[in-house]
Design a protein around this motif. Structure first.
Motif, short mmCIF file in Angstrom:
data_model
loop_
_atom_site.label_atom_id
_atom_site.label_comp_id
_atom_site.label_asym_id
_atom_site.label_seq_id
_atom_site.Cartn_x
_atom_site.Cartn_y
_atom_site.Cartn_z
N HIS A 1 46.01 29.47 45.26
CA HIS A 1 45.97 28.70 44.01
C HIS A 1 45.22 29.45 42.92
N ASP A 2 44.16 30.16 43.28
CA ASP A 2 43.42 30.95 42.29
C ASP A 2 44.30 32.07 41.73
N ARG A 3 45.08 32.71 42.60
CA ARG A 3 45.98 33.77 42.13
C ARG A 3 47.07 33.21 41.22
N ILE A 4 47.59 32.03 41.57
CA ILE A 4 48.60 31.39 40.72
C ILE A 4 48.00 31.06 39.36
N ARG A 5 46.80 30.50 39.35
CA ARG A 5 46.13 30.18 38.08
C ARG A 5 45.97 31.43 37.21
N GLU A 6 45.55 32.53 37.83
CA GLU A 6 45.38 33.79 37.09
C GLU A 6 46.72 34.27 36.52
N ASP A 7 47.77 34.21 37.33
CA ASP A 7 49.11 34.62 36.87
C ASP A 7 49.57 33.76 35.69
#
Length: 128
Positions: free
Chosen positions: A5-11
């Motif tokens: 979820h953190d990677r998705i938020r960053e993307d």
């Protein structure tokens, strides 16, 4: 290692900044169109709902000097993961052109296509 979820938020945040870089460029239509999925709706103040088959077209409606700003900043940014292939970014936008200011609320819903690319489903701006 960051969570999924953190990677998705960053993307999503990177894509939102790419959208605003395009929106404030000299000719935003072609770049914004590339960020949209085939069913995307774009809602801007004082314009009809834009989509890939609208009249005026995205390219026509976003012809220069559409959203031509000298600078912009996003504030109160929230990135909400809907699922592994969808999310929403909400924020305030403050932009300037010379001495003129633009203050609005913004929201963009993104979906990830089968090619792995994030594309706009809906983008909306509401003047403050």
């Amino acid at each position: 290692m960051p969570s999924m979820h953190d990677r998705i938020r960053e993307d999503l945040l990177l894509h939102e900044r790419s959208l605003w870089t395009a929106l404030t460029s000299a000719d935003p239509g072609p770049a914004v169109e590339k960020l949209c999925n085939e069913d995307a709706n774009l809602l801007f103040p004082s314009l009809p709902i834009l989509h890939l088959e609208s009249e005026p077209s995205i390219k026509e409606a976003m012809a220069p000097p559409f959203h031509r700003f000298d600078s912009f900043s996003l504030g109160e940014v929230r990135t909400i993961v809907i699922d592994l292939m969808a999310g929403v970014v909400t924020y305030t936008i403050h932009a300037t052109r010379g001495r003129k200011e633009y203050n609005a609320l913004g929201s963009t819903t993104w979906s990830q296509g089968s090619d792995g690319e994030w594309r706009i489903c809906v983008h909306q701006e509401t003047m403050m």
